[in-house]
Design an enzyme around this catalytic site. Structure first.
Site, PDB file in Angstrom:
ATOM      1  N   HIS A 246      -2.419   0.225   3.691  1.00 22.44           N
ATOM      2  CA  HIS A 246      -2.077  -1.108   3.198  1.00 22.44           C
ATOM      3  C   HIS A 246      -0.888  -1.054   2.236  1.00 22.44           C
ATOM      4  O   HIS A 246       0.046  -1.855   2.346  1.00 22.44           O
ATOM      5  CB  HIS A 246      -3.270  -1.743   2.480  1.00 22.44           C
ATOM      6  CG  HIS A 246      -2.911  -3.046   1.807  1.00 22.44           C
ATOM      7  ND1 HIS A 246      -2.863  -4.245   2.490  1.00 22.44           N
ATOM      8  CD2 HIS A 246      -2.553  -3.323   0.521  1.00 22.44           C
ATOM      9  CE1 HIS A 246      -2.499  -5.207   1.659  1.00 22.44           C
ATOM     10  NE2 HIS A 246      -2.299  -4.680   0.455  1.00 22.44           N
ATOM     11  N   GLU A 247      -0.926  -0.115   1.303  1.00 18.21           N
ATOM     12  CA  GLU A 247       0.096  -0.055   0.256  1.00 18.21           C
ATOM     13  C   GLU A 247       1.486   0.229   0.817  1.00 18.21           C
ATOM     14  O   GLU A 247       2.487  -0.243   0.273  1.00 18.21           O
ATOM     15  CB  GLU A 247      -0.273   1.030  -0.767  1.00 18.21           C
ATOM     16  CG  GLU A 247      -1.483   0.714  -1.629  1.00 18.21           C
ATOM     17  CD  GLU A 247      -1.175  -0.284  -2.733  1.00 18.21           C
ATOM     18  OE1 GLU A 247      -0.044  -0.266  -3.258  1.00 18.21           O
ATOM     19  OE2 GLU A 247      -2.066  -1.088  -3.067  1.00 18.21           O
ATOM     20  N   SER A 248       1.562   1.020   1.896  1.00 22.36           N
ATOM     21  CA  SER A 248       2.863   1.478   2.383  1.00 22.36           C
ATOM     22  C   SER A 248       3.246   0.928   3.755  1.00 22.36           C
ATOM     23  O   SER A 248       4.188   1.425   4.367  1.00 22.36           O
ATOM     24  CB  SER A 248       2.863   3.009   2.446  1.00 22.36           C
ATOM     25  OG  SER A 248       1.907   3.458   3.389  1.00 22.36           O
TER      26      SER A 248
END
Length: 369
Positions: A246-248
Site C-alpha cells: 500500500h505504502e509504495s
C-alpha cells in the site's frame, strides 16, 4: 545499433532482456569487464536485437538474486534445458554458490527459424509482463514466441494480448496457467530466500503490478531485511508485505511523487532547517519521512542517511529501513496477535487507506497462508 543511457535501477541483464540481446553481447560491444558494474548516466551501445544464440557448453555460479529463468535468458537457453543439464527436479530451487552447467546448442534455445511445435496453449498478457519473462516461465524462447505470434518487435506487447505458446499441449482455446515463476535465492539451499523469505512468484501474486525484473532486483534485499527484522512467520510476512504494497504502490514508487514541500517546517518530523521538507521527503517502501526519522534510521543501520537522504530509496538500504521501522515499533508482536488495525495505526498514525491495506493483507494470506 542504438544507444541507451543507464538509469537508476538498471542492470545489464535487464537491459539485455529489454533490447532482446544478451549480456555478453552488451559487454563486448561496450568493453565492460564486469557485468555487475554499470553506472547511472553511462551511455551504452545496444547491438541490433536478436534471439541470443545458445552458448557453448560452460558453467555458471549462482549469485544472490539469480533465477533459473534469468540465467537461461542470459545464456540463450531455456529453463528446461538448464534443469535437465543439471539434474534439477524443481526449477524454483537453486541456491547461491551452486555451479550450473550451461548446455550448448544441443540443449539450448530453439533457433528463430525453427517451426513452432503444434498444439500450443494460449496466454493473456498481464501488466508487468515481458516477452522474455513469459518465455522463461513456459520454457520456450523469445524468438519462438515472436514467430508463433508474428511479433516484429519483442519489446512491444500489450496488456490483454493473447499469445500462442508454442510446444505446449494445453489446447489452443483456453488460457494456460503458467508454471510457478522461479523464486529468488539466498540463504538456505533449496529455499526461497531462507527463513522468513518469499519467492518472486509469491511477491508478484501479492503485488501483480510489480514487474518481473523489479521483483527479481528487489527480492534479495527484501528477504534480507525480513530476516534482520525477524519477520519470519506467515502472519508477520503477510502484514509486512501488505503495508509495503500500500505504502509504495506495490514497490513501484521508492520515492514520494510530491516534492516534499508540504513537510517544510514540520518540527514534529525534525525538519528545522530550510529545505528539509524536500530533502527528507518520503522514500523507500515504507516512505521514511522527516530529518529526525532519517537520523534515527541511519544511526540504527550505521548509514549516514541524514547527510545522504537519497540513499533511502536505494533497494539495499530502503528495505532495511522498512525492517528497522517495523521492528522499532514492535510490530511483530501485533502481527502475532492478529491485530492488523494496530499495525496500520502505528505505521500510518491513523487508518488512512485501511481498505487498500486490508485488501493486500487478504491477498498475502491467500498466497502465504
Amino acid at each position: 545499433m542504438t544507444t541507451y543511457s543507464v538509469r537508476s535501477g538498471d542492470t545489464l541483464s535487464g537491459l539485455a532482456q529489454r533490447f532482446n540481446t544478451s549480456v555478453s553481447s552488451l559487454q563486448k560491444t561496450n568493453h565492460i569487464a564486469n557485468a555487475n558494474l554499470i553506472r547511472v548516466g553511462q551511455r551504452l551501445t545496444v547491438p541490433d536485437g536478436f534471439q541470443a544464440a545458445p552458448s557453448k557448453a560452460g558453467s555458471y555460479t549462482v549469485r544472490s538474486g539469480d533465477t533459473l529463468s534469468g540465467i537461461a535468458g542470459r545464456h540463450g537457453t531455456t529453463v528446461g534445458a538448464l534443469a535437465k543439464a543439471n539434474g534439477i527436479a524443481n526449477p524454483n530451487k537453486i541456491y547461491v554458490g551452486q555451479r550450473l552447467t550451461i548446455p550448448g546448442a544441443g540443449g539450448g534455445a530453439a533457433p528463430v527459424t525453427s517451426k513452432p511445435p503444434s498444439g500450443g496453449a494460449s496466454y493473456t498478457v498481464r501488466s508487468g509482463d515481458t516477452l522474455s519473462g513469459i518465455a522463461g516461465r513456459y520454457g520456450t524462447t523469445v524468438g519462438a514466441l515472436q514467430q508463433a505470434n508474428r511479433i516484429a518487435d519483442p519489446n512491444k506487447i500489450q496488456v490483454g494480448q493473447k499469445l500462442t505458446i508454442p510446444g505446449r499441449t494445453g489446447g489452443t482455446g483456453g488460457t494456460s496457467k503458467p508454471p510457478p515463476s522461479t523464486g529468488g535465492v539466498g540463504g538456505t539451499p533449496g529455499t526461497s530466500g531462507g527463513k522468513g523469505g518469499v519467492s518472486v512468484a509469491q511477491l508478484r501474486r501479492i503485488m501483480p503490478n510489480l514487474s518481473q525484473a523489479k521483483a527479481e532486483q528487489y527480492l534479495p534485499h527484501l528477504n534480507k531485511a525480513m530476516a534482520e527484522a525477524n519477520i519470519n512467520t506467515p502472519r508477520r510476512k503477510e502484514m509486512f508485505l501488505a503495508q509495503l504494497a500500500h505504502e509504495s504502490g506495490e514497490l513501484r514508487y521508492m520515492e514520494e511523487i510530491a516534492s516534499g514541500a508540504a513537510y517544510e517546517g514540520r518540527k514534529d518530523l525534525g525538519n528545522t532547517q530550510p529545505g528539509d521538507g524536500k530533502r527528507y521527503k518520503g522514500r523507500g517502501p515504507i516512505q521514511l519521512t522527516g530529518r529526525a526519522n532519517y537520523r534515527a534510521a541511519g544511526k540504527a543501520l550505521g548509514i549516514d542517511l541524514e547527510g545522504h537522504p537519497e540513499r533511502a530509496k536505494d533497494p539495499d538500504v530502503a528495505f532495511r529501513i522498512a525492517g528497522w521501522y517495523w521492528q522499532s515499533r514492535n510490530l511483530n508482536s501485533y502481527a502475532d496477535a492478529g491485530n492488523f488495525r494496530e499495525v496500520t495505526r502505528r505505521i500510518n498514525g491513523g487508518y488512512n487507506g485501511l481498505a487498500s491495506r486490508e485488501m493486500y493483507y487478504r491477498r498475502a494470506q491467500d498466497v502465504l497462508g
